[in-house]
Design an enzyme around this catalytic site. Structure first.
Site, PDB file in Angstrom:
ATOM      1  N   TRP A 130      -5.863   2.618  -4.092  1.00 22.00           N
ATOM      2  CA  TRP A 130      -4.949   1.688  -3.436  1.00 22.00           C
ATOM      3  C   TRP A 130      -4.628   2.090  -1.991  1.00 22.00           C
ATOM      4  CZ3 TRP A 130      -1.355   5.065  -1.934  1.00 22.00           C
ATOM      5  CH2 TRP A 130      -1.219   6.224  -2.698  1.00 22.00           C
ATOM      6  N   ASN A 131      -5.007   3.300  -1.573  1.00 22.46           N
ATOM      7  CA  ASN A 131      -4.465   3.765  -0.276  1.00 22.46           C
ATOM      8  C   ASN A 131      -5.097   3.079   0.931  1.00 22.46           C
ATOM      9  OD1 ASN A 131      -6.825   5.230  -0.721  1.00 22.46           O
ATOM     10  ND2 ASN A 131      -6.035   7.092   0.209  1.00 22.46           N
ATOM     11  N   LYS A 154     -13.774  -3.138  -9.301  1.00 23.42           N
ATOM     12  CA  LYS A 154     -12.396  -3.098  -9.786  1.00 23.42           C
ATOM     13  C   LYS A 154     -11.493  -2.507  -8.702  1.00 23.42           C
ATOM     14  CE  LYS A 154     -10.045  -0.108 -12.184  1.00 23.42           C
ATOM     15  NZ  LYS A 154      -8.792  -0.310 -11.439  1.00 23.42           N
ATOM     16  N   SER A 156      -7.798  -1.182  -7.253  1.00 22.84           N
ATOM     17  CA  SER A 156      -6.707  -0.456  -7.914  1.00 22.84           C
ATOM     18  C   SER A 156      -5.708  -1.458  -8.490  1.00 22.84           C
ATOM     19  CB  SER A 156      -5.995   0.450  -6.912  1.00 22.84           C
ATOM     20  OG  SER A 156      -4.747   0.854  -7.446  1.00 22.84           O
ATOM     21  N   GLU A 157      -5.138  -1.102  -9.618  1.00 25.69           N
ATOM     22  CA  GLU A 157      -4.116  -1.968 -10.236  1.00 25.69           C
ATOM     23  C   GLU A 157      -2.890  -2.106  -9.329  1.00 25.69           C
ATOM     24  OE1 GLU A 157      -5.220   0.946 -11.111  1.00 25.69           O
ATOM     25  OE2 GLU A 157      -3.834   2.123 -12.353  1.00 25.69           O
ATOM     26  N   GLY A 205     -11.231   7.981  -5.919  1.00 23.42           N
ATOM     27  CA  GLY A 205      -9.986   8.167  -6.659  1.00 23.42           C
ATOM     28  C   GLY A 205      -9.682   9.643  -6.804  1.00 23.42           C
ATOM     29  N   SER A 206      -8.840   9.957  -7.764  1.00 24.95           N
ATOM     30  CA  SER A 206      -8.406  11.349  -7.902  1.00 24.95           C
ATOM     31  C   SER A 206      -9.472  12.184  -8.611  1.00 24.95           C
ATOM     32  CB  SER A 206      -7.111  11.384  -8.715  1.00 24.95           C
ATOM     33  OG  SER A 206      -7.380  10.898 -10.012  1.00 24.95           O
ATOM     34  N   GLU A 227     -15.971  10.017  -4.729  1.00 24.16           N
ATOM     35  CA  GLU A 227     -15.205  10.397  -3.531  1.00 24.16           C
ATOM     36  C   GLU A 227     -13.785  10.690  -4.011  1.00 24.16           C
ATOM     37  OE1 GLU A 227     -16.800  10.821  -0.902  1.00 24.16           O
ATOM     38  OE2 GLU A 227     -18.583   9.577  -1.116  1.00 24.16           O
ATOM     39  N   LEU A 228     -13.448  11.981  -4.111  1.00 21.39           N
ATOM     40  CA  LEU A 228     -12.220  12.356  -4.833  1.00 21.39           C
ATOM     41  C   LEU A 228     -11.158  12.967  -3.917  1.00 21.39           C
ATOM     42  CD1 LEU A 228     -14.105  13.767  -7.959  1.00 21.39           C
ATOM     43  CD2 LEU A 228     -13.410  11.408  -7.487  1.00 21.39           C
ATOM     44  N   CYS A 261      -6.793  10.774   1.498  1.00 19.18           N
ATOM     45  CA  CYS A 261      -7.559  11.869   0.887  1.00 19.18           C
ATOM     46  C   CYS A 261      -7.789  12.982   1.898  1.00 19.18           C
ATOM     47  CB  CYS A 261      -8.898  11.361   0.363  1.00 19.18           C
ATOM     48  SG  CYS A 261      -9.880  10.490   1.592  1.00 19.18           S
ATOM     49  N   GLU A 358      -2.964  18.742  -4.536  1.00 21.57           N
ATOM     50  CA  GLU A 358      -2.989  17.767  -3.442  1.00 21.57           C
ATOM     51  C   GLU A 358      -1.610  17.095  -3.400  1.00 21.57           C
ATOM     52  OE1 GLU A 358      -5.338  14.189  -4.174  1.00 21.57           O
ATOM     53  OE2 GLU A 358      -5.736  13.997  -2.040  1.00 21.57           O
TER      54      GLU A 358
HETATM   55  P1  NAD Z   1      -6.765   7.192  -9.314  1.00 20.16           P
HETATM   56  O1  NAD Z   1      -7.815   8.158  -9.702  1.00 20.16           O
HETATM   57  O2  NAD Z   1      -5.520   7.149 -10.084  1.00 20.16           O
HETATM   58  O3  NAD Z   1      -7.356   5.705  -9.371  1.00 20.16           O
HETATM   59  C1  NAD Z   1      -8.514   5.331  -8.656  1.00 20.16           C
HETATM   60  C2  NAD Z   1      -9.153   4.142  -9.345  1.00 20.16           C
HETATM   61  O4  NAD Z   1      -9.700   4.573 -10.600  1.00 20.16           O
HETATM   62  C3  NAD Z   1      -8.187   3.018  -9.684  1.00 20.16           C
HETATM   63  O5  NAD Z   1      -8.837   1.788  -9.509  1.00 20.16           O
HETATM   64  C4  NAD Z   1      -7.869   3.271 -11.164  1.00 20.16           C
HETATM   65  O6  NAD Z   1      -7.480   2.124 -11.867  1.00 20.16           O
HETATM   66  C5  NAD Z   1      -9.210   3.774 -11.671  1.00 20.16           C
HETATM   67  N1  NAD Z   1      -9.153   4.637 -12.851  1.00 20.16           N
HETATM   68  C6  NAD Z   1      -8.146   5.459 -13.255  1.00 20.16           C
HETATM   69  N2  NAD Z   1      -8.522   6.154 -14.339  1.00 20.16           N
HETATM   70  C7  NAD Z   1      -9.783   5.786 -14.633  1.00 20.16           C
HETATM   71  C8  NAD Z   1     -10.731   6.169 -15.632  1.00 20.16           C
HETATM   72  N3  NAD Z   1     -10.434   7.088 -16.539  1.00 20.16           N
HETATM   73  N4  NAD Z   1     -11.954   5.594 -15.612  1.00 20.16           N
HETATM   74  C9  NAD Z   1     -12.279   4.673 -14.681  1.00 20.16           C
HETATM   75  N5  NAD Z   1     -11.427   4.261 -13.719  1.00 20.16           N
HETATM   76  C10 NAD Z   1     -10.200   4.814 -13.689  1.00 20.16           C
HETATM   77  O7  NAD Z   1      -6.495   7.441  -7.768  1.00 20.16           O
HETATM   78  P2  NAD Z   1      -5.475   6.670  -6.812  1.00 20.16           P
HETATM   79  O8  NAD Z   1      -4.099   7.125  -7.117  1.00 20.16           O
HETATM   80  O9  NAD Z   1      -5.771   5.212  -6.807  1.00 20.16           O
HETATM   81  O10 NAD Z   1      -5.931   7.224  -5.380  1.00 20.16           O
HETATM   82  C11 NAD Z   1      -5.496   8.434  -4.868  1.00 20.16           C
HETATM   83  C12 NAD Z   1      -6.557   9.515  -5.029  1.00 20.16           C
HETATM   84  O11 NAD Z   1      -7.786   9.059  -4.461  1.00 20.16           O
HETATM   85  C13 NAD Z   1      -6.199  10.773  -4.272  1.00 20.16           C
HETATM   86  O12 NAD Z   1      -6.533  11.902  -5.038  1.00 20.16           O
HETATM   87  C14 NAD Z   1      -7.074  10.681  -3.021  1.00 20.16           C
HETATM   88  O13 NAD Z   1      -7.334  11.920  -2.415  1.00 20.16           O
HETATM   89  C15 NAD Z   1      -8.299  10.031  -3.556  1.00 20.16           C
HETATM   90  N6  NAD Z   1      -9.060   9.383  -2.483  1.00 20.16           N
HETATM   91  C16 NAD Z   1     -10.243   9.945  -2.102  1.00 20.16           C
HETATM   92  C17 NAD Z   1     -10.957   9.391  -1.044  1.00 20.16           C
HETATM   93  C18 NAD Z   1     -12.260   9.991  -0.574  1.00 20.16           C
HETATM   94  O14 NAD Z   1     -12.958   9.371   0.208  1.00 20.16           O
HETATM   95  N7  NAD Z   1     -12.619  11.188  -1.025  1.00 20.16           N
HETATM   96  C19 NAD Z   1     -10.448   8.254  -0.379  1.00 20.16           C
HETATM   97  C20 NAD Z   1      -9.243   7.713  -0.815  1.00 20.16           C
HETATM   98  C21 NAD Z   1      -8.550   8.280  -1.876  1.00 20.16           C
END
Ligand code: NAD
Length: 451
Positions: A130-131, A154, A156-157, A205-206, A227-228, A261, A358
């Site tokens: 979502w960021n 998909k 972010s929710e 995501g995370s 990309e985490l 991130c 983080e």
């Molecule tokens: P998140 O992992 O909670 O969610 C990311 C996405 O994954 C959402 O769409 C969520 O619904 C989905 N998701 C959650 N659990 C899942 C699962 N088990 N299987 C499949 N999909 C699932 O992360 P967030 O809170 O949306 O974003 C913040 C994180 O993203 C931070 O850790 C940040 O550092 C990272 N991030 C990384 C980059 C990069 O380029 N490395 C860029 C932006 C954000």
């Protein structure tokens, strides 16, 4: 099931959306598979021609989309406008360089010739955070579609309304049915997408989500691009230009309410400049205005959700309990909305959550180090390996340090600069694979050898 979208600045409901269940996810993937048959064989110039129209449509919607981004996830309006502009810049690069990036290569094999062809891979399951609710989806979707893949995406929710608007833009440009599909929901919908018949999962995501996605994708031996999270070091040497360094430290940590991130999160400062750096960092941070993100004089909006605010708050409180000092901030702000004051912590050690984890919000940890060697060691001890920056007037020294840092990107006398020409991605707990540049395109294709 219907879900309310909440404005994190006011806690008011601003809309609603419907969760995609398992059968909706399967249906979307089926559509994408069938569209792949034709889209993958369409000439790349024709694909680029169609996708170019998305840029034109995005430009038209800039103001409305910027407002929606701010209302749904809380970043200040000027930052939302900046996100649209950055996206238009990325799109221009993908459209101009997609064809070149995927042209066949000829190889002299001594007596015969080999051809390396870059062919569409199949259906990409794209999962966004979502960021950067606009920028991230576009830099996942555009290169995949240019490459000839089809996509089930998909958002972010927490930013589904922005997701729906992005999908509408692609619908207006005459993309054939099934080439791009959207599914809505959180973790469960994401899991269903990973388990479906997609050929590649591209997640931003995370780290915890990355691990789960990789484990589930391994059942079908699906390729993953992950990309985490990151915990980037900002390494300040004694000879750094203090004025530039301090200004960037403030922007690098508090931009997007610290929810980036690759934000500058851990400030490793050489002893000789530590006091001056901390004084300057504090002075500017104290001038930042926290408040309504639609108000143009606001510097920092709310965190995206109550949960994110509470996690950040507990990371700070736990660190303070075992000895960290709050130099600025350290508290919630306002009575409504998920606001948190821009915060600087000193006296942070390896035992503390503020250093180990983080922190996804406006919290900076400043750590005094004896020398660059110690800063490099502490950076490399981190489980993360996304990016880092080095601040010094001695460019040769900076380049030597850059080589020693175990991360995907190093910035010298700058930080947070994303260029579509340069690959982006991490190592270790920050993930694998690359986005942007030709290397990003190469993740999305079958690299075929023809001899
Ligand atoms: P998140 O992992 O909670 O969610 C990311 C996405 O994954 C959402 O769409 C969520 O619904 C989905 N998701 C959650 N659990 C899942 C699962 N088990 N299987 C499949 N999909 C699932 O992360 P967030 O809170 O949306 O974003 C913040 C994180 O993203 C931070 O850790 C940040 O550092 C990272 N991030 C990384 C980059 C990069 O380029 N490395 C860029 C932006 C954000």
């Amino acid at each position: 099931m219907k879900v309310n979208a909440i404005n994190p600045a006011t806690e008011e409901t601003i809309g609603e959306w419907e969760v995609s269940d398992n059968s909706a996810v399967k249906g979307a993937v089926k559509k994408a598979q069938s569209a792949f048959e034709t889209w993958s064989r369409t000439d790349i110039s024709e694909r680029i021609g169609i996708l170019g129209k998305a840029s034109v449509e995005l430009k038209k919607d800039k103001s409305e989309l910027s407002t929606l981004i701010t209302k749904e996830m809380g970043k200040p309006i000027s930052e939302s406008e900046g996100e649209v502009e950055a996206t238009l810049g990325d799109m221009a690069w993908f459209l101009e360089n997609g064809k070149k990036s995927l042209e066949d290569e000829m190889v002299d094999l001594g007596g015969s010739r080999g051809r390396i062809a870059f062919e569409p891979l199949g259906v990409v399951g794209a999962i966004s955070p979502w960021n950067f609710p606009l920028n991230n989806p576009f830099y996942k979707i555009m290169p995949a579609l240019i490459s000839g893949d089809t996509v089930v995406w998909k958002p972010s929710e927490l930013t589904s309304l922005v997701g729906i608007r992005i999908y509408e833009i692609f619908n207006r440009i005459g993309l054939p049915e099934g080439v791009l599909n959207i599914v809505l929901g959180g973790e469960e919908t994401g899991k269903a997408l990973v388990a479906s018949k997609v050929d590649l999962v591209s997640l931003t995501g995370s780290t915890a989500t990355g691990r789960d996605v990789m484990r589930r994708a391994s059942k079908g031996l699906k390729k993953v691009v992950l990309e985490l999270g990151g915990n980037d070091s900002f390494i300040v040497l004694n000879d750094a230009d203090l004025d530039t360094t301090v200004k960037r430290a403030v922007r690098g940590r508090f931009y997007n309410c610290g929810q980036v991130c690759s934000a500058d999160k851990l400030f490793y400062v050489e002893e000789g400049i530590y006091d001056e750096f901390v004084r300057g960092f504090k002075e500017i941070t104290e001038t930042l205005k926290v408040g309504d993100p639609l108000d143009r004089s606001t510097d920092i909006g709310p965190l995206v959700s109550r949960e994110q605010r509470d996690t950040l708050e507990s990371q700070v409180n736990d660190s303070v309990e075992i000895g960290a000092k709050v130099l600025v901030g350290g508290k919630r702000s306002g009575s409504r909305g998920y606001f948190y004051q821009p915060t600087i912590l000193t006296g942070v050690t390896k035992r503390m959550r503020a250093l180990r984890e983080e922190t996804f919000g406006p919290v900076a940890s400043v750590i005094s180090v004896k020398n660059a060697k110690q800063a490099v060691k502490m950076t490399n001890e981190s489980p993360y390996g996304l990016a880092a920056s080095v601040w010094t007037k001695d460019e040769n020294k900076a380049r030597d340090i850059a080589k020693l840092l175990n991360v995907g990107t190093v910035w010298i006398n700058k930080s947070g600069e994303f260029r579509a020409e340069m690959p982006w991605g991490g190592i270790k707990d920050s993930g694998m694979g690359r986005e942007f540049s030709r290397y990003g395109f190469l993740e999305l294709v079958n690299i075929k050898s023809i001899l």
